[in-house]
Enzyme design. Structure first.
Site, PDB file in Angstrom:
ATOM      1  N   LYS A  67     105.791  72.993  70.055  1.00  0.00           N
ATOM      2  CA  LYS A  67     105.987  71.559  70.270  1.00  0.00           C
ATOM      3  C   LYS A  67     104.897  70.913  71.135  1.00  0.00           C
ATOM      4  O   LYS A  67     103.820  70.638  70.653  1.00  0.00           O
ATOM      5  CB  LYS A  67     107.379  71.328  70.856  1.00  0.00           C
TER       6      LYS A  67
ATOM      7  N   PHE B  84     119.091  77.006  68.231  1.00  0.00           N
ATOM      8  CA  PHE B  84     118.167  76.715  67.133  1.00  0.00           C
ATOM      9  C   PHE B  84     116.856  77.434  67.417  1.00  0.00           C
ATOM     10  O   PHE B  84     116.260  77.265  68.482  1.00  0.00           O
ATOM     11  CB  PHE B  84     117.913  75.208  66.978  1.00  0.00           C
TER      12      PHE B  84
ATOM     13  N   ASP C  44     113.416  81.172  74.467  1.00  0.00           N
ATOM     14  CA  ASP C  44     112.816  80.192  73.555  1.00  0.00           C
ATOM     15  C   ASP C  44     112.682  78.886  74.331  1.00  0.00           C
ATOM     16  O   ASP C  44     113.657  78.171  74.555  1.00  0.00           O
ATOM     17  CB  ASP C  44     113.736  80.031  72.329  1.00  0.00           C
TER      18      ASP C  44
HETATM   19  C1  LIG Z   1     114.304  75.635  70.703  1.00  0.00           C
HETATM   20  C2  LIG Z   1     113.538  75.552  69.416  1.00  0.00           C
HETATM   21  N1  LIG Z   1     113.062  76.676  68.875  1.00  0.00           N
HETATM   22  C3  LIG Z   1     112.356  76.649  67.730  1.00  0.00           C
HETATM   23  C4  LIG Z   1     112.113  75.484  67.060  1.00  0.00           C
HETATM   24  C5  LIG Z   1     111.320  75.487  65.781  1.00  0.00           C
HETATM   25  O1  LIG Z   1     110.067  74.934  65.989  1.00  0.00           O
HETATM   26  P1  LIG Z   1     109.157  74.469  64.734  1.00  0.00           P
HETATM   27  O2  LIG Z   1     109.843  73.309  64.113  1.00  0.00           O
HETATM   28  O3  LIG Z   1     107.838  74.131  65.365  1.00  0.00           O
HETATM   29  O4  LIG Z   1     109.067  75.645  63.829  1.00  0.00           O
HETATM   30  C6  LIG Z   1     112.608  74.285  67.591  1.00  0.00           C
HETATM   31  C7  LIG Z   1     112.403  73.008  66.880  1.00  0.00           C
HETATM   32  O5  LIG Z   1     113.106  72.043  67.067  1.00  0.00           O
HETATM   33  C8  LIG Z   1     113.344  74.323  68.793  1.00  0.00           C
HETATM   34  O6  LIG Z   1     113.837  73.204  69.339  1.00  0.00           O
END
Ligand SMILES: Cc1ncc(COP(=O)(O)O)c(C=O)c1O
Length: 401
Positions: A256, A142, A227
């Site tokens: 986050k 994700f 990520d």
């Molecule tokens: C690993 C990862 N990358 C990206 C995101 C996206 O972040 P945002 O919701 O702040 O755009 C998330 C959100 O859950 C995530 O867990």
């Protein structure tokens, strides 16, 4: 109490009237938080094993974070990136000092941080002939909800309906180095992955997988983008999860919990890559906002200067032992997975009823994927709170048979 219930129903009705229906919300209006506890409008207390999806890692209403926000808000809370601002510079300095990176770019969310990483990798790839633009990501991953990041995301349900999608993204099975090797061609610029897949259901790859990914990147001259939006900022017991793997990425994304609840995102990179972003190639009006950066400075300092990471590792180990004991008692639990204070149990049955039951009994947990219960408590959670949750899970899992 009857009055409070009516009030809550009133908020739910207004929400339905005025807000687009993109979230499956729990029927609770949360109004206050302190440490690992939150309260709803009716005054009910909940123990938080969710941290707003791994955002309030230091706990709610952290006093030093509040002071930093208050102090900054009385100075200035926005001016734009066309001027220098001190909290942004100091936050960048802190992040660089405690990571592999040489430079930072600030934005407001995880999706934006990944979008920035994708753009940086592509502009870096332009130096080659033929230009390299393809990014390999993982099935089950994700990376966000913007058009590029949902295309990078390895979950069909996130992409469905938004076609045509941007070109240049390939998905391969996570934790499979041969599939990854086969997917590389002369137009590949980067491999992008989470050290532990969060939204995918807390999927921990086998030992040395990340090391092998790094070696593959070196062999083919590719960028490694990690990520760490969910795994970063202490969630797995280190400041960044890559520290446990004995590797360094070229680009790393954060969001986050970076400011413990204020919106912020960051992309960190080595100089070798960062130099491909020049004036005008990327920007964000709010990115690196002084108030969010002042909060984030406290977060980084707290994580690196106090015992909180050691503490979280110890409680995390205790949590793991308790979950494994629970697994021995309940055949409905197929697997316990995680690291630090990022844990999940995979069930034989849907997870949502257990989440609802825990909510009714004063514990916030979360279901990720259909059959996975996910636990992401603030790093200050106590053993006593863990035992409280375990005993409720024990009863509810028995009841669900
Ligand atoms: C690993 C990862 N990358 C990206 C995101 C996206 O972040 P945002 O919701 O702040 O755009 C998330 C959100 O859950 C995530 O867990």
């Amino acid at each position: 109490m009857q009055n409070e219930k009516l009030k809550m129903r009133g908020w739910m009705a207004k929400d339905a009237n005025y807000i687009m229906s993109t979230y499956p919300r729990h029927p609770v209006v949360i109004v206050k938080g302190d440490g690992f506890r939150v309260w709803d409008e009716e005054g009910n207390e909940y123990i938080d094993f969710f941290s707003g999806i791994s955002v309030c890692n230091l706990g709610h209403s952290h006093p030093a974070v509040i002071s930093a926000i208050e102090e900054q808000i009385h100075r200035i809370f926005h001016i734009s990136n066309l001027f220098y601002t001190i909290p942004q510079i100091e936050l960048a300095e802190l992040l660089i000092k405690h990571s592999f990176a040489d430079k930072a770019f600030f934005c407001n969310s995880g999706a934006e941080a990944n979008e920035a990483a994708i753009k940086l990798a592509r502009i870096w790839g332009k130096q080659f002939s033929p230009p390299r633009y393809k990014i390999i990501t993982m099935e089950g991953s994700f990376h966000g909800r913007t058009l590029a990041t949902l295309t990078a995301t390895g979950q069909e349900k996130v992409r469905r309906g938004f076609e045509p999608l941007p070109e240049g993204f390939l998905h391969v099975p996570f934790d499979n180095i041969d599939a990854l090797r086969r997917a590389i061609d002369k137009e590949t610029c980067a491999i992008m992955l989470e050290p532990i897949q969060g939204e995918g259901g807390i999927i921990v790859p086998s030992a040395h997988y990340l090391k092998k990914v790094k070696e593959l990147c070196k062999e083919h001259g590719l960028l490694l983008i990690l990520d760490e939006i969910q795994t970063g900022m202490g969630r797995t017991g280190c400041l960044f999860a890559y520290e446990d793997e004995g590797i360094k990425p070229d680009i790393l994304t954060l969001a986050k919990s970076l400011a413990n609840g204020l919106p912020i995102g960051a992309m960190l990179a080595t100089d070798e890559v960062a130099r491909f972003f020049s004036k005008g190639t990327h920007a964000s009006t709010f990115g690196g906002n002084p108030v969010a950066c002042a909060a984030a400075k406290v977060v980084v300092k707290t994580l690196v200067e106090t015992e909180i990471l050691d503490y979280s590792r110890q409680v995390g180990y205790f949590f793991k032992q308790q979950l494994e004991r629970l697994k021995e008692k309940h055949r409905i639990i197929k697997e316990v997975r995680g690291r630090g204070l990022m844990w999940a149990i995979e069930l034989d049955t849907p997870a949502a009823p257990i989440v609802d039951a825990c909510l009714k009994r004063g514990y916030l947990i979360n279901a990720v994927q259909e059959r996975v219960l996910r636990f992401l408590p603030p790093l200050i959670i106590t053993r006593e709170a863990v035992l409280g949750l375990i005993s409720i899970l024990d009863e509810e899992l028995k009841r669900s048979l």
